[in-house]
Design a protein around this motif. Structure first.
Motif, PDB file in Angstrom:
ATOM      1  N   LEU A 120       6.433   6.614  -4.371  1.00  0.00           N
ATOM      2  CA  LEU A 120       7.739   6.657  -3.230  1.00  0.00           C
ATOM      3  C   LEU A 120       7.858   8.251  -2.371  1.00  0.00           C
ATOM      4  O   LEU A 120       8.031   7.641  -1.445  1.00  0.00           O
ATOM      5  N   THR A 148       8.167   8.808   1.358  1.00  0.00           N
ATOM      6  CA  THR A 148       9.254   9.298   2.098  1.00  0.00           C
ATOM      7  C   THR A 148       9.058  10.493   2.635  1.00  0.00           C
ATOM      8  O   THR A 148       9.968  10.247   3.839  1.00  0.00           O
ATOM      9  N   TRP A 151       7.891   7.465   5.501  1.00  0.00           N
ATOM     10  CA  TRP A 151       8.312   5.982   5.845  1.00  0.00           C
ATOM     11  C   TRP A 151       9.616   5.802   4.831  1.00  0.00           C
ATOM     12  O   TRP A 151       9.478   6.516   3.699  1.00  0.00           O
ATOM     13  N   THR A 152      10.322   4.356   5.184  1.00  0.00           N
ATOM     14  CA  THR A 152      11.054   3.513   4.416  1.00  0.00           C
ATOM     15  C   THR A 152      10.466   2.774   3.385  1.00  0.00           C
ATOM     16  O   THR A 152       9.803   1.448   3.997  1.00  0.00           O
ATOM     17  N   CYS A 153      10.406   2.584   2.282  1.00  0.00           N
ATOM     18  CA  CYS A 153       9.959   2.039   1.346  1.00  0.00           C
ATOM     19  C   CYS A 153      10.460   0.949   1.071  1.00  0.00           C
ATOM     20  O   CYS A 153      11.582   1.322   0.229  1.00  0.00           O
TER      21      CYS A 153
END
Length: 275
Positions: A31, A35, A39-41
């Motif tokens: 993650l 990030t 990217w939004t995960c």
């Protein structure tokens, strides 16, 4: 210097789906890499994995159970998303794309089960056993419980089959977090169509040293479900823990190659973290 590929699809983020016996924690090392690349995960916990006993009490775990939970998660994004599926999560990810093709910008299988409609992974293993040594992967090591309805992975087997090339401390922690898995959530078969699932761009990240979903089986699935952009990473079954930065760069570069970028401002998705 060649021009960057044009972005044709903007993705609102990534939905990360864990494999059998795991949870959303399986993506923890990856993650921060994503990030940093913009990217939004959202890493989900599939029903029945032990993360939310109250939610799952009395719930029958089926492929539709998974698809319903994933549909709810994907609808939290404002736009199409990239769906990243590790290992056995490939099956519900494929069915999710069939169900909501307009919400899936791309499917990424990380050493994943990219199976054709109507075929279960056990069928592929059985058909391959004669020419692929150790094709069964983790199966011989499983502990069967609850009258054969649940399986668990012994820590020693997890370390040897799943996590053999991961950092020692992180591998031990991951092995200790594995939870029992209802077999109804593993013995899954999809119903897919060319018009829906077949229209979604796919990326397959093959793990060259995988001891669980062995490389010959990964390549048989690529042949059975052709059309994915294939990229290789030189590690075992859990690239997101063994080589998180390398996997992040590989994924972002592959997305850029097929014209998928991050939603919002900017021309292309980043392939490297900001300096």
């Amino acid at each position: 210097m060649s021009a960057a590929p044009a972005v044709t699809t903007r993705a609102a983020g990534m939905l990360l789906i864990h494999g059998a016996w795991q949870g959303s924690w399986a993506w923890d090392a990856w993650l921060p890499e994503m990030t940093a690349r913009g990217w939004t995960c959202n890493a989900v916990d599939l029903p029945g994995n032990g993360a939310n006993p109250e939610r799952d009490a009395g719930v029958e775990i089926t492929l539709q159970t998974y698809v319903d939970a994933l549909s709810e998660a994907i609808n939290a994004f404002d736009g199409p998303v990239v769906v990243v599926a590790h290992s056995g999560a490939g099956v519900p990810a494929s069915q999710l794309a069939e169900t909501l093709p307009e919400r899936v910008a791309c499917l990424i299988y990380v050493a994943g089960m990219m199976l054709p409609a109507g075929m279960g992974y056990a069928e592929l293993v059985d058909a391959s056993a004669a020419d692929v040594p150790n094709a069964a992967g983790i199966a011989p090591y499983l502990q069967w419980r609850d009258n054969g309805t649940t399986t668990a992975v012994p820590a020693a087997a997890a370390l040897d089959i799943f996590l053999h090339d991961c950092p020692h401390e992180a591998a031990g922690q991951a092995a200790a977090k594995l939870t029992p898995q209802r077999e109804s959530g593993r013995a899954l078969v999809t119903t897919l169509s060319a018009a829906r699932f077949g229209r979604i761009p796919r990326i397959y990240v093959e793990a060259l040293r995988d001891r669980s979903v062995l490389l010959p089986l990964q390549r048989k699935m690529q042949a059975l479900v052709p059309g994915a952009l294939v990229r290789s990473i030189d590690c075992g079954h859990v690239p997101q823990l063994a080589r998180p930065a390398e996997l992040a760069t590989l994924v972002c570069d592959a997305l850029a190659e097929i014209g998928i970028g991050i939603g919002g401002d900017g021309d292309t998705p980043a392939s490297r973290p900001p300096r």
